[in-house]
Design an enzyme around this catalytic site. Sequence first.
Site, PDB file in Angstrom:
ATOM      1  N   GLY A  33      -6.424  -4.865  -3.345  1.00  0.00           N
ATOM      2  CA  GLY A  33      -7.001  -5.297  -2.080  1.00  0.00           C
ATOM      3  C   GLY A  33      -6.137  -6.301  -1.339  1.00  0.00           C
ATOM      4  O   GLY A  33      -5.254  -6.929  -1.924  1.00  0.00           O
ATOM      5  N   GLY A  71       0.819  -1.216   0.000  1.00  0.00           N
ATOM      6  CA  GLY A  71       0.000   0.000   0.000  1.00  0.00           C
ATOM      7  C   GLY A  71       0.852   1.264   0.000  1.00  0.00           C
ATOM      8  O   GLY A  71       2.022   1.253   0.372  1.00  0.00           O
ATOM      9  N   LYS A 125       5.278   4.086   3.240  1.00  0.00           N
ATOM     10  CA  LYS A 125       4.876   4.095   4.654  1.00  0.00           C
ATOM     11  C   LYS A 125       5.650   3.103   5.508  1.00  0.00           C
ATOM     12  O   LYS A 125       6.123   3.447   6.593  1.00  0.00           O
ATOM     13  CB  LYS A 125       3.373   3.805   4.767  1.00  0.00           C
ATOM     14  CG  LYS A 125       2.908   3.683   6.210  1.00  0.00           C
ATOM     15  CD  LYS A 125       1.423   3.789   6.363  1.00  0.00           C
ATOM     16  CE  LYS A 125       0.721   2.477   6.169  1.00  0.00           C
ATOM     17  NZ  LYS A 125      -0.733   2.603   6.409  1.00  0.00           N
ATOM     18  N   ARG A 135      -1.962   8.901   3.364  1.00  0.00           N
ATOM     19  CA  ARG A 135      -2.098   9.941   4.388  1.00  0.00           C
ATOM     20  C   ARG A 135      -0.789  10.271   5.103  1.00  0.00           C
ATOM     21  O   ARG A 135      -0.717  11.228   5.849  1.00  0.00           O
ATOM     22  CB  ARG A 135      -3.182   9.517   5.406  1.00  0.00           C
ATOM     23  CG  ARG A 135      -4.583   9.734   4.875  1.00  0.00           C
ATOM     24  CD  ARG A 135      -5.615   9.218   5.851  1.00  0.00           C
ATOM     25  NE  ARG A 135      -5.688   7.754   5.834  1.00  0.00           N
ATOM     26  CZ  ARG A 135      -6.269   7.016   6.785  1.00  0.00           C
ATOM     27  NH1 ARG A 135      -6.804   7.617   7.838  1.00  0.00           N
ATOM     28  NH2 ARG A 135      -6.312   5.714   6.679  1.00  0.00           N
ATOM     29  N   TYR A 157      44.311  17.776   8.091  1.00  0.00           N
ATOM     30  CA  TYR A 157      43.870  17.823   6.691  1.00  0.00           C
ATOM     31  C   TYR A 157      44.673  18.874   5.946  1.00  0.00           C
ATOM     32  O   TYR A 157      44.716  20.040   6.341  1.00  0.00           O
ATOM     33  CB  TYR A 157      42.380  18.184   6.683  1.00  0.00           C
ATOM     34  CG  TYR A 157      41.711  18.126   5.337  1.00  0.00           C
ATOM     35  CD1 TYR A 157      41.949  17.082   4.455  1.00  0.00           C
ATOM     36  CD2 TYR A 157      40.816  19.125   4.956  1.00  0.00           C
ATOM     37  CE1 TYR A 157      41.320  17.039   3.226  1.00  0.00           C
ATOM     38  CE2 TYR A 157      40.172  19.084   3.730  1.00  0.00           C
ATOM     39  CZ  TYR A 157      40.432  18.032   2.863  1.00  0.00           C
ATOM     40  OH  TYR A 157      39.797  17.984   1.655  1.00  0.00           O
ATOM     41  N   ASN A 175      48.305  14.776  28.450  1.00  0.00           N
ATOM     42  CA  ASN A 175      47.444  15.917  28.741  1.00  0.00           C
ATOM     43  C   ASN A 175      47.476  16.862  27.549  1.00  0.00           C
ATOM     44  O   ASN A 175      48.549  17.322  27.139  1.00  0.00           O
ATOM     45  CB  ASN A 175      47.931  16.636  29.991  1.00  0.00           C
ATOM     46  CG  ASN A 175      46.941  17.703  30.435  1.00  0.00           C
ATOM     47  OD1 ASN A 175      46.004  17.425  31.168  1.00  0.00           O
ATOM     48  ND2 ASN A 175      47.126  18.920  29.947  1.00  0.00           N
ATOM     49  N   ASN A 202      -1.484   5.281  10.028  1.00  0.00           N
ATOM     50  CA  ASN A 202      -1.970   5.812   8.758  1.00  0.00           C
ATOM     51  C   ASN A 202      -1.462   7.206   8.436  1.00  0.00           C
ATOM     52  O   ASN A 202      -1.412   7.592   7.279  1.00  0.00           O
ATOM     53  CB  ASN A 202      -3.500   5.791   8.745  1.00  0.00           C
ATOM     54  CG  ASN A 202      -4.016   4.363   8.758  1.00  0.00           C
ATOM     55  OD1 ASN A 202      -3.684   3.576   7.885  1.00  0.00           O
ATOM     56  ND2 ASN A 202      -4.785   4.027   9.775  1.00  0.00           N
TER      57      ASN A 202
HETATM   58  C1  UD1 Z   1      -7.417  -3.759   6.953  1.00  0.00           C
HETATM   59  C2  UD1 Z   1      -8.561  -4.761   7.174  1.00  0.00           C
HETATM   60  C3  UD1 Z   1      -9.397  -4.277   8.367  1.00  0.00           C
HETATM   61  C4  UD1 Z   1      -8.510  -4.162   9.597  1.00  0.00           C
HETATM   62  C5  UD1 Z   1      -7.329  -3.245   9.310  1.00  0.00           C
HETATM   63  C6  UD1 Z   1      -6.375  -3.293  10.462  1.00  0.00           C
HETATM   64  C7  UD1 Z   1      -9.101  -5.563   4.938  1.00  0.00           C
HETATM   65  C8  UD1 Z   1     -10.067  -5.535   3.832  1.00  0.00           C
HETATM   66  N1  UD1 Z   1      -9.383  -4.800   5.978  1.00  0.00           N
HETATM   67  O1  UD1 Z   1      -8.029  -2.538   6.618  1.00  0.00           O
HETATM   68  O2  UD1 Z   1     -10.446  -5.190   8.617  1.00  0.00           O
HETATM   69  O3  UD1 Z   1      -9.267  -3.667  10.696  1.00  0.00           O
HETATM   70  O4  UD1 Z   1      -6.622  -3.679   8.131  1.00  0.00           O
HETATM   71  O5  UD1 Z   1      -5.389  -2.314  10.305  1.00  0.00           O
HETATM   72  O6  UD1 Z   1      -8.118  -6.287   4.870  1.00  0.00           O
HETATM   73  N2  UD1 Z   1      -2.072  -3.888   1.187  1.00  0.00           N
HETATM   74  C9  UD1 Z   1      -1.426  -4.501   0.133  1.00  0.00           C
HETATM   75  N3  UD1 Z   1      -2.052  -4.590  -1.061  1.00  0.00           N
HETATM   76  C10 UD1 Z   1      -3.309  -4.134  -1.256  1.00  0.00           C
HETATM   77  C11 UD1 Z   1      -3.964  -3.510  -0.183  1.00  0.00           C
HETATM   78  C12 UD1 Z   1      -3.332  -3.418   1.028  1.00  0.00           C
HETATM   79  O7  UD1 Z   1      -0.293  -4.931   0.260  1.00  0.00           O
HETATM   80  O8  UD1 Z   1      -3.797  -4.271  -2.378  1.00  0.00           O
HETATM   81  C13 UD1 Z   1      -1.382  -3.800   2.463  1.00  0.00           C
HETATM   82  C14 UD1 Z   1      -1.179  -2.391   2.950  1.00  0.00           C
HETATM   83  O9  UD1 Z   1       0.068  -1.913   2.545  1.00  0.00           O
HETATM   84  C15 UD1 Z   1      -1.255  -2.552   4.464  1.00  0.00           C
HETATM   85  C16 UD1 Z   1      -2.167  -3.716   4.663  1.00  0.00           C
HETATM   86  O10 UD1 Z   1      -2.214  -4.406   3.429  1.00  0.00           O
HETATM   87  O11 UD1 Z   1       0.004  -2.852   5.035  1.00  0.00           O
HETATM   88  C17 UD1 Z   1      -3.583  -3.307   5.056  1.00  0.00           C
HETATM   89  O12 UD1 Z   1      -4.097  -2.488   4.046  1.00  0.00           O
HETATM   90  P1  UD1 Z   1      -4.979  -1.217   4.365  1.00  0.00           P
HETATM   91  O13 UD1 Z   1      -5.420  -0.612   3.102  1.00  0.00           O
HETATM   92  O14 UD1 Z   1      -4.296  -0.362   5.356  1.00  0.00           O
HETATM   93  O15 UD1 Z   1      -6.226  -1.942   5.030  1.00  0.00           O
HETATM   94  P2  UD1 Z   1      -7.245  -1.256   5.975  1.00  0.00           P
HETATM   95  O16 UD1 Z   1      -8.240  -0.512   5.172  1.00  0.00           O
HETATM   96  O17 UD1 Z   1      -6.559  -0.545   7.051  1.00  0.00           O
HETATM   97 CA    CA Z   2      -4.610   0.403   7.496  1.00  0.00          CA
END
Ligand code: UD1
Ligand code: CA
Length: 505
Positions: free
Chosen positions: A84, A15, A26, A19, A393, A383, A234
């Site tokens: 996702g 991800g 991140k 933010r 240098y 001392n 975040n």
């Molecule tokens: C996710 C969970 C949520 C949980 C929360 C805890 C899902 C759908 N939701 O939400 O239930 O409460 O974490 O913090 O999983 N990432 C990828 N590839 C992607 C999407 C995300 O590698 O395509 C990674 C992100 O970098 C991150 C992690 O997965 O490290 C979680 O992704 P993020 O988008 O932060 O999920 P949340 O919406 O916080």
């Molecule tokens: Ca998250």
Amino acid sequence: MSDQHPRTVVVLAAGEGKRMKSSLPKVLHPLLGRTLVGHVLHAAAAAAAQRTVVVVGHGADQVRAHLAQIAPGSLPVLQAEQLGTGHAVRIALDAVADATGTVVVLNGDVPLLRPQTVADLVRTHEESAAAATVLAAEVADPTGLGRIVRDESGRFQQIVEERDADERQRAVREINAGIYAFDAGRLREALGKLSTDNDQGEEYLTDVFGLLLAAGDPIAVHLAGDATETLGCNDRVELAGLRRLLRDRINESWMRAGVTLLDPQTTWIDVTATVERDAVIDQNTQILGASSVAAGAVVGPDVTLADTVVGAGATVLRSHATGAEIGPGASVGPYAYLRPDARLGADAKAGTFVEVKNSEIGPGAKVPHLSYVGDATIGAQANIGAATIFVNYDGVDKHRTVVGDAAFIGCDTTLIAPVEVGAGAYVAAGSSISQNVPAGALGVSRAPQRSIEGWVARRRAGTKSDAAARRATGAEASGASEGEPVHEESQPLGSVPRSGDTANE
Ligand code: UD1
Ligand code: CA
């Protein structure tokens, strides 16, 4: 956890972390000695997995380079488009097609997770023979997180993302931490059935739980004892909050181990640093990287130590040290700057406004005030007088200076390297030494002093100096000079003839 159960760890780190508003991905943001993903990998190690896959995407090159340093055994897998968390895990498992047993999945942005919690989650999962186990936590404010939804009798039903949740579900304060254990085979099957029919149009990993349950598979929920472990990151406000929490956790463990922290709120110790019993850490102090502070040392106030070793009973006061070694009983500061490979022997001293780089200061040797020591070897008990400069240098190359045991360097001296002052030798104050001084000799290089009698009466008549001189010598005030303007000469003061050598006063 060292048994031979087949296990795979998958860390989700593709991800963007929008933010954070950062050019740094991140998961690479630092937090008291490790990056966010570094902390997660450290905790994940407790799963004792045979393989660790890290899903990378945003800033993939930077994240890969970092992984090569901190976890060279891990396998980075590219998720080119972030479709996702379910999609991310699917891609990870495709890269390890032969993985069986338990798959532990961790979000890459939960740095406060403890290794023990991962071990407990995995044990719960494997002992209960669940198809999937989720780490849950009770939190005061569940905003933005997935909720653990249960039926009237408290049985797990599904995980619902906040943006897909109804009012009743939003009121739930039991949340999904984003840390799970799965049976590899059941997970693969369920991932193949994920839809994108949700508010974000993404494949949600969390939907795996509903799918497995519908297929009659057992699901387990493991509640974290300490909800702070599940906090994500975040934005930079949350990052600062995590930093404070981790600081408190680290400080508490050092205090319980016998370290005195006079002001824990302003004491920042990286997870990679160590402090021994009866050390005293005073306020506004940072102990960073691979630093170590030995028993009974006193560090602070206002000290930064990076990758610096402090020996037993040493004292470091209002100073900055990086890559330095401070021997047992040695004394540093106030206001010293120790740079890489500054090495102070036992009971040595680098005092006020002293800078030391790539130099050894021998046992019991002292550099008390206002000096620069670069590329030098200073013997035991030597001392080094105030305002001594090691001239290392020449504009092109650096050269070394060697000062022998118990040598005595007078104040305001320059030692022009390469040069050697022998054991027990003296150097006269105000000298510029560019030739070796043999052991036991006196090295001196300065213009002979002359004093021009009566100069003030002639050239500074009527000044307070003139008056003071007359009082001291019993001379009459000269009528001629009275009322004469001061400093009428065209010659600026700075170029008056030297009336003598005034160094070391
Ligand atoms: C996710 C969970 C949520 C949980 C929360 C805890 C899902 C759908 N939701 O939400 O239930 O409460 O974490 O913090 O999983 N990432 C990828 N590839 C992607 C999407 C995300 O590698 O395509 C990674 C992100 O970098 C991150 C992690 O997965 O490290 C979680 O992704 P993020 O988008 O932060 O999920 P949340 O919406 O916080
Ligand atoms: Ca998250």
